[in-house]
Design a protein around this motif. Structure first.
Motif, PDB file in Angstrom:
ATOM      1  N   GLN A  65       0.832  -1.212   0.000  1.00 48.70           N
ATOM      2  CA  GLN A  65       0.000   0.000   0.000  1.00 48.70           C
ATOM      3  C   GLN A  65       0.863   1.258   0.000  1.00 48.70           C
ATOM      4  OE1 GLN A  65      -0.155  -2.581   2.106  1.00 48.70           O
ATOM      5  NE2 GLN A  65      -2.276  -3.027   2.780  1.00 48.70           N
ATOM      6  N   ASP A  66       1.902   1.258   0.831  1.00 47.94           N
ATOM      7  CA  ASP A  66       2.778   2.431   0.909  1.00 47.94           C
ATOM      8  C   ASP A  66       3.645   2.566  -0.337  1.00 47.94           C
ATOM      9  OD1 ASP A  66       1.918   3.278   3.465  1.00 47.94           O
ATOM     10  OD2 ASP A  66       3.195   1.781   4.416  1.00 47.94           O
ATOM     11  N   PHE A  67       4.049   1.424  -0.906  1.00 49.33           N
ATOM     12  CA  PHE A  67       4.907   1.458  -2.090  1.00 49.33           C
ATOM     13  C   PHE A  67       4.190   2.128  -3.261  1.00 49.33           C
ATOM     14  CE2 PHE A  67       6.905  -0.418  -5.874  1.00 49.33           C
ATOM     15  CZ  PHE A  67       8.242  -0.144  -5.603  1.00 49.33           C
ATOM     16  N   LYS A  68       2.880   1.921  -3.359  1.00 48.87           N
ATOM     17  CA  LYS A  68       2.108   2.545  -4.446  1.00 48.87           C
ATOM     18  C   LYS A  68       2.154   4.073  -4.353  1.00 48.87           C
ATOM     19  CE  LYS A  68      -1.174  -1.275  -5.029  1.00 48.87           C
ATOM     20  NZ  LYS A  68      -2.593  -1.707  -4.874  1.00 48.87           N
ATOM     21  N   LYS A  69       2.292   4.581  -3.127  1.00 50.15           N
ATOM     22  CA  LYS A  69       2.327   6.032  -2.932  1.00 50.15           C
ATOM     23  C   LYS A  69       3.574   6.660  -3.555  1.00 50.15           C
ATOM     24  CE  LYS A  69      -1.376   6.760  -0.362  1.00 50.15           C
ATOM     25  NZ  LYS A  69      -2.439   7.707  -0.736  1.00 50.15           N
ATOM     26  N   ILE A  70       4.646   5.881  -3.646  1.00 52.57           N
ATOM     27  CA  ILE A  70       5.899   6.421  -4.169  1.00 52.57           C
ATOM     28  C   ILE A  70       5.710   6.960  -5.587  1.00 52.57           C
ATOM     29  CG2 ILE A  70       8.294   5.890  -4.749  1.00 52.57           C
ATOM     30  CD1 ILE A  70       7.717   5.910  -1.764  1.00 52.57           C
ATOM     31  N   ALA A  71       5.021   6.189  -6.419  1.00 52.17           N
ATOM     32  CA  ALA A  71       4.777   6.624  -7.794  1.00 52.17           C
ATOM     33  C   ALA A  71       3.888   7.857  -7.828  1.00 52.17           C
ATOM     34  CB  ALA A  71       4.149   5.493  -8.603  1.00 52.17           C
ATOM     35  N   GLU A  72       2.922   7.924  -6.926  1.00 49.62           N
ATOM     36  CA  GLU A  72       2.023   9.080  -6.873  1.00 49.62           C
ATOM     37  C   GLU A  72       2.794  10.347  -6.502  1.00 49.62           C
ATOM     38  OE1 GLU A  72      -1.209   8.294  -4.244  1.00 49.62           O
ATOM     39  OE2 GLU A  72      -1.723   6.368  -5.193  1.00 49.62           O
ATOM     40  N   TRP A  73       3.821  10.212  -5.670  1.00 49.82           N
ATOM     41  CA  TRP A  73       4.596  11.377  -5.234  1.00 49.82           C
ATOM     42  C   TRP A  73       5.664  11.770  -6.257  1.00 49.82           C
ATOM     43  CZ3 TRP A  73       5.415   8.559   0.024  1.00 49.82           C
ATOM     44  CH2 TRP A  73       4.284   8.733   0.832  1.00 49.82           C
ATOM     45  N   ASP A  74       5.873  10.949  -7.308  1.00 47.04           N
ATOM     46  CA  ASP A  74       6.943  11.124  -8.290  1.00 47.04           C
ATOM     47  C   ASP A  74       8.242  10.592  -7.702  1.00 47.04           C
ATOM     48  OD1 ASP A  74       9.004  11.907 -10.000  1.00 47.04           O
ATOM     49  OD2 ASP A  74       7.981  13.728 -10.611  1.00 47.04           O
ATOM     50  N   GLU A  75       8.544   9.354  -8.040  1.00 50.72           N
ATOM     51  CA  GLU A  75       9.665   8.649  -7.423  1.00 50.72           C
ATOM     52  C   GLU A  75      10.993   9.380  -7.590  1.00 50.72           C
ATOM     53  OE1 GLU A  75      11.926   4.304  -7.713  1.00 50.72           O
ATOM     54  OE2 GLU A  75       9.836   4.522  -8.373  1.00 50.72           O
ATOM     55  N   ASP A  76      11.267   9.872  -8.807  1.00 56.85           N
ATOM     56  CA  ASP A  76      12.553  10.545  -9.046  1.00 56.85           C
ATOM     57  C   ASP A  76      12.675  11.823  -8.225  1.00 56.85           C
ATOM     58  OD1 ASP A  76      13.353   8.587 -10.809  1.00 56.85           O
ATOM     59  OD2 ASP A  76      12.671   9.666 -12.596  1.00 56.85           O
ATOM     60  N   ALA A  77      11.604  12.607  -8.173  1.00 58.16           N
ATOM     61  CA  ALA A  77      11.632  13.854  -7.403  1.00 58.16           C
ATOM     62  C   ALA A  77      11.788  13.558  -5.912  1.00 58.16           C
ATOM     63  CB  ALA A  77      10.364  14.661  -7.658  1.00 58.16           C
ATOM     64  N   LEU A  78      11.094  12.530  -5.433  1.00 58.14           N
ATOM     65  CA  LEU A  78      11.187  12.154  -4.023  1.00 58.14           C
ATOM     66  C   LEU A  78      12.601  11.683  -3.687  1.00 58.14           C
ATOM     67  CD1 LEU A  78       9.851  11.627  -1.285  1.00 58.14           C
ATOM     68  CD2 LEU A  78       9.176   9.361  -2.140  1.00 58.14           C
ATOM     69  N   ARG A  79      13.191  10.899  -4.591  1.00 55.11           N
ATOM     70  CA  ARG A  79      14.558  10.409  -4.358  1.00 55.11           C
ATOM     71  C   ARG A  79      15.538  11.582  -4.251  1.00 55.11           C
ATOM     72  NH1 ARG A  79      14.691   7.387  -8.268  1.00 55.11           N
ATOM     73  NH2 ARG A  79      14.339   5.375  -7.262  1.00 55.11           N
ATOM     74  N   GLU A  80      15.436  12.537  -5.166  1.00 53.75           N
ATOM     75  CA  GLU A  80      16.327  13.693  -5.136  1.00 53.75           C
ATOM     76  C   GLU A  80      16.138  14.514  -3.859  1.00 53.75           C
ATOM     77  OE1 GLU A  80      18.850  14.480  -7.185  1.00 53.75           O
ATOM     78  OE2 GLU A  80      18.420  12.497  -8.039  1.00 53.75           O
ATOM     79  N   GLU A  81      14.899  14.625  -3.422  1.00 50.82           N
ATOM     80  CA  GLU A  81      14.613  15.370  -2.194  1.00 50.82           C
ATOM     81  C   GLU A  81      15.249  14.671  -0.989  1.00 50.82           C
ATOM     82  OE1 GLU A  81      13.066  18.557  -0.038  1.00 50.82           O
ATOM     83  OE2 GLU A  81      13.089  18.258  -2.208  1.00 50.82           O
ATOM     84  N   LEU A  82      15.130  13.363  -0.929  1.00 49.35           N
ATOM     85  CA  LEU A  82      15.696  12.607   0.185  1.00 49.35           C
ATOM     86  C   LEU A  82      17.226  12.659   0.171  1.00 49.35           C
ATOM     87  CD1 LEU A  82      13.340   9.488   0.182  1.00 49.35           C
ATOM     88  CD2 LEU A  82      13.370  11.358   1.845  1.00 49.35           C
ATOM     89  N   ILE A  83      17.825  12.639  -1.012  1.00 49.34           N
ATOM     90  CA  ILE A  83      19.276  12.765  -1.116  1.00 49.34           C
ATOM     91  C   ILE A  83      19.721  14.130  -0.595  1.00 49.34           C
ATOM     92  CG2 ILE A  83      21.182  13.006  -2.767  1.00 49.34           C
ATOM     93  CD1 ILE A  83      19.842  10.791  -4.426  1.00 49.34           C
ATOM     94  N   GLY A  84      18.977  15.175  -0.954  1.00 49.81           N
ATOM     95  CA  GLY A  84      19.289  16.513  -0.458  1.00 49.81           C
ATOM     96  C   GLY A  84      19.165  16.609   1.053  1.00 49.81           C
ATOM     97  N   ILE A  85      18.135  15.978   1.605  1.00 50.28           N
ATOM     98  CA  ILE A  85      17.938  15.985   3.054  1.00 50.28           C
ATOM     99  C   ILE A  85      19.081  15.248   3.753  1.00 50.28           C
ATOM    100  CG2 ILE A  85      16.482  15.038   4.899  1.00 50.28           C
ATOM    101  CD1 ILE A  85      14.062  15.694   3.078  1.00 50.28           C
ATOM    102  N   ALA A  86      19.476  14.102   3.203  1.00 49.45           N
ATOM    103  CA  ALA A  86      20.583  13.337   3.798  1.00 49.45           C
ATOM    104  C   ALA A  86      21.888  14.132   3.753  1.00 49.45           C
ATOM    105  CB  ALA A  86      20.750  12.006   3.061  1.00 49.45           C
ATOM    106  N   THR A  87      22.117  14.843   2.653  1.00 52.58           N
ATOM    107  CA  THR A  87      23.330  15.652   2.520  1.00 52.58           C
ATOM    108  C   THR A  87      23.347  16.766   3.554  1.00 52.58           C
ATOM    109  OG1 THR A  87      23.420  15.193   0.138  1.00 52.58           O
ATOM    110  CG2 THR A  87      24.702  17.067   0.949  1.00 52.58           C
ATOM    111  N   ASN A  88      22.237  17.480   3.681  1.00 47.55           N
ATOM    112  CA  ASN A  88      22.162  18.586   4.640  1.00 47.55           C
ATOM    113  C   ASN A  88      22.290  18.082   6.072  1.00 47.55           C
ATOM    114  OD1 ASN A  88      21.863  20.540   2.639  1.00 47.55           O
ATOM    115  ND2 ASN A  88      19.637  20.381   2.643  1.00 47.55           N
ATOM    116  N   TYR A  89      21.690  16.931   6.358  1.00 45.48           N
ATOM    117  CA  TYR A  89      21.773  16.383   7.712  1.00 45.48           C
ATOM    118  C   TYR A  89      23.214  15.984   8.035  1.00 45.48           C
ATOM    119  CZ  TYR A  89      20.517  13.767  11.897  1.00 45.48           C
ATOM    120  OH  TYR A  89      20.420  13.321  13.191  1.00 45.48           O
ATOM    121  N   ALA A  90      23.922  15.436   7.039  1.00 39.53           N
ATOM    122  CA  ALA A  90      25.321  15.071   7.248  1.00 39.53           C
ATOM    123  C   ALA A  90      26.153  16.314   7.562  1.00 39.53           C
ATOM    124  CB  ALA A  90      25.867  14.352   6.021  1.00 39.53           C
TER     125      ALA A  90
END
Length: 232
Positions: A65-90
């Motif tokens: 159920q949660d995995f289906k949401k990834i496509a709805e949120w735009d997987e590539d955009a979400l991935r880039e956002e998470l990478i940016g968050i991880a970089t800033n947190y580091a």
């Protein structure tokens, strides 16, 4: 982390677990970011007093159920956002990476809805986001259009194509334009037979040994290079 912080975190996790069991809701993007940051904290390794290495490869496993949401949120955009968050947190935590950050999503029928399982690894690569100012002759830092990278491997290729380690959206740059090679005698910049050439301090080069503070120009892009702990 102080003893009080540990107790507070334990209580917080217990409350989260109780609510997740009582109210099965879908995973939210902010929870994905929190899961990655929590994993970075738990799996970071202190190599020396001022060097804490964080995992840089993350796989987030979700319920169907949660995995289906990834496509709805735009997987590539979400991935880039998470990478940016991880970089800033580091940067905030003074963690360092040994390679580029990658985030992948997986689906499991056994994963409870609303829960996230994070698998992580430390994977060495030719270049990583620069999260600390600790440049050295062995691991120089370059600034490319405001993005800072630390050279973590022996060879880094910069270009416009997908084969490049650092990919730039610049029409004046070839697919494989410039190579930076870290050697015991210095970092050597080599033009890879590019169409428009490579320049160090305004001089066209085929190959040149860089010194601290050099500026490299390829296409319309300027690259600053330094090996000291702080850029001048």
């Amino acid at each position: 982390m102080s003893a009080f912080d540990k107790i507070e975190k334990t209580v917080e996790n217990a409350v989260e677990n109780v609510f997740s069991r009582a109210f099965k809701s879908d995973v939210k993007p902010v929870e994905l970011a929190s899961a990655i940051k929590r994993t970075m904290d738990e799996r970071s390794a202190e190599i020396s007093r001022d060097r804490i290495v964080s995992p840089n490869d993350f796989t987030l496993t979700l319920s169907p159920q949660d995995f289906k949401k990834i496509a709805e949120w735009d997987e590539d955009a979400l991935r880039e956002e998470l990478i940016g968050i991880a970089t800033n947190y580091a940067r905030e935590q003074a963690y360092v990476f040994l390679g580029p950050i990658s985030v992948a999503f997986a689906e499991s029928n056994t994963q409870p809805r609303g829960k996230i399982e994070v698998a992580c690894h430390t994977r060495r690569g030719p270049v990583a986001p620069a999260t600390t100012p600790h440049a050295s002759p062995q691991n120089p830092i370059i600034d490319v259009n405001g993005e800072r990278y630390i050279l973590t491997g022996a060879v880094t290729v910069i270009g416009r194509g997908s084969v490049a380690d650092i990919q730039l959206d610049d029409s004046g740059i070839s697919r494989k334009h410039l190579e930076l090679r870290v050697t015991p005698s210095g970092v050597i910049a080599t033009d890879l037979n590019s169409t428009n050439g490579s320049f160090v301090e305004g001089h066209k080069i085929s190959a040149a040994t860089l010194v601290d503070g050099n500026t490299i120009t390829i296409g319309h892009t300027r690259i600053m290079f330094w090996t000291s702990p702080e850029p001048q």
